[in-house]
Each structure stands twice: as structure tokens, then as C-alpha cells.
Scaffold this active site. Structure first.
Site, mmCIF file in Angstrom:
data_model
loop_
_atom_site.group_PDB
_atom_site.id
_atom_site.type_symbol
_atom_site.label_atom_id
_atom_site.label_comp_id
_atom_site.label_asym_id
_atom_site.label_seq_id
_atom_site.Cartn_x
_atom_site.Cartn_y
_atom_site.Cartn_z
ATOM 1 N N HIS A 137 0.837 -1.199 0.000
ATOM 2 C CA HIS A 137 0.000 0.000 0.000
ATOM 3 C C HIS A 137 0.871 1.249 0.000
ATOM 4 O O HIS A 137 2.062 1.195 0.312
ATOM 5 C CB HIS A 137 -0.961 -0.037 1.188
ATOM 6 N N ASP A 154 0.524 -4.657 -6.557
ATOM 7 C CA ASP A 154 -0.319 -5.854 -6.674
ATOM 8 C C ASP A 154 0.533 -7.120 -6.714
ATOM 9 O O ASP A 154 1.076 -7.481 -7.757
ATOM 10 C CB ASP A 154 -1.177 -5.786 -7.946
ATOM 11 N N HIS A 180 -3.604 0.797 -2.690
ATOM 12 C CA HIS A 180 -2.468 0.048 -3.233
ATOM 13 C C HIS A 180 -1.457 1.030 -3.830
ATOM 14 O O HIS A 180 -1.830 2.053 -4.397
ATOM 15 C CB HIS A 180 -2.921 -0.910 -4.337
#
Length: 154
Positions: free
Chosen positions: A47, A82, A62
Site C-alpha cells: 500500500h 499488486d 495500493h
């Protein structure tokens, strides 16, 4: 130049995750263990902020410096942060983390140093689930563990 980082996860589950990068152009090797997860897949993301003052919620969205849609680790379009899913084989056991990723870095503009690693309650649908949150969060549910990624001794 080689670099290493470490993250100690705290929350409803716990663990330690290590990050190793041989040089600025090499992928980052992510390894470690997470304890206490329920059986199944759990979203695993970097994050944007290293702020855990309000638990995991203050870590922001994110890490997404390119302003892309959410995707999976091998997707052409994805957030830098991700990292897909980690999978617990049994309830409350030890889950091994073993990922190699070329988007995150320990150097330069995509550096994850000082950002927060988050483990989510539910599986990340990798942006393919059709849910309204699929393209932003992977519909991965609540944040059950997090920690700030810090530099480690080489």
C-alpha cells in the site's frame, strides 16, 4: 547495488516477510512466513503509505504510481503493489511466502521502502471478478495484518 528489506506483520495474523534485490534492474524476491491465516487465498499488496497509526486502514490504497487499474502479478496492467495472493493450506498454520516480482523495487521511483505490506481477509480476484471493487482492490476484503517495509542489513 544489492538491497534488502524486511516487514514485520502485525494484526489478527502475524509474520515476517523479507525482500531481496540484487541490483536496480533485478526482480525483487519476496520470502517469509505468515501465521494464523484461515485456509484459502488472501490478497497480498503493498500500500502507498507507511502510516499504521490507525491500524492498517491508514496505509492508503495500493501503491500505484502509474495510475493503472488493479490486476494480478502477471497482468500487463496492474498496480505496482499488486502481488496477488498468498495461500494458507490449513487454518491457523504457517503460510510460506515465495514471490518474485519485477514491478516492485527497493530502489528508485517504484521503491517499496517505507510503504506498508498488507494481508487481506479474502482472495484477490486479480481485477477479473466483475465486482465493483475488482479494478481498484481486487475485492480482497478487510486488512487483517500489516507492517511497514524497512531497510535491512545486507
Amino acid at each position: 547495488m544489492p538491497a534488502k528489506a524486511v516487514c514485520v506483520l502485525r494484526g489478527d495474523v502475524s509474520g515476517t516477510v523479507f525482500f531481496d534485490q540484487q541490483d536496480e534492474k533485478s526482480p525483487v524476491v519476496v520470502s517469509g512466513e505468515v501465521q494464523g491465516l484461515t485456509k484459502g487465498k488472501h490478497g497480498f499488496h503493498v500500500h502507498e503509505f507507511g502510516d499504521n497509526t490507525n491500524g492498517c486502514t491508514s496505509a492508503g490504497a495500493h501503491f500505484n504510481p502509474e495510475k493503472q487499474d488493479h490486476g494480478g502479478p502477471s497482468s500487463a496492467v496492474r498496480h505496482v503493489g499488486d502481488l496477488g495472493n498468498i495461500e494458507a493450506i490449513e487454518d491457523s498454520g504457517v503460510t510460506k511466502v515465495s514471490i518474485q516480482d519485477s514491478q516492485i523495487s527497493l530502489h528508485g521511483p517504484n521503491s517499496i521502502i517505507g510503504r506498508t505490506l498488507v494481508v487481506h481477509a479474502d482472495p484477490d480476484d486479480l481485477g477479473l471478478g466483475g465486482h465493483e471493487l475488482s479494478k481498484t482492490t481486487g475485492n480482497a476484503g478487510g486488512r487483517i495484518a500489516c507492517g511497514v517495509i524497512g531497510l535491512a542489513k545486507i
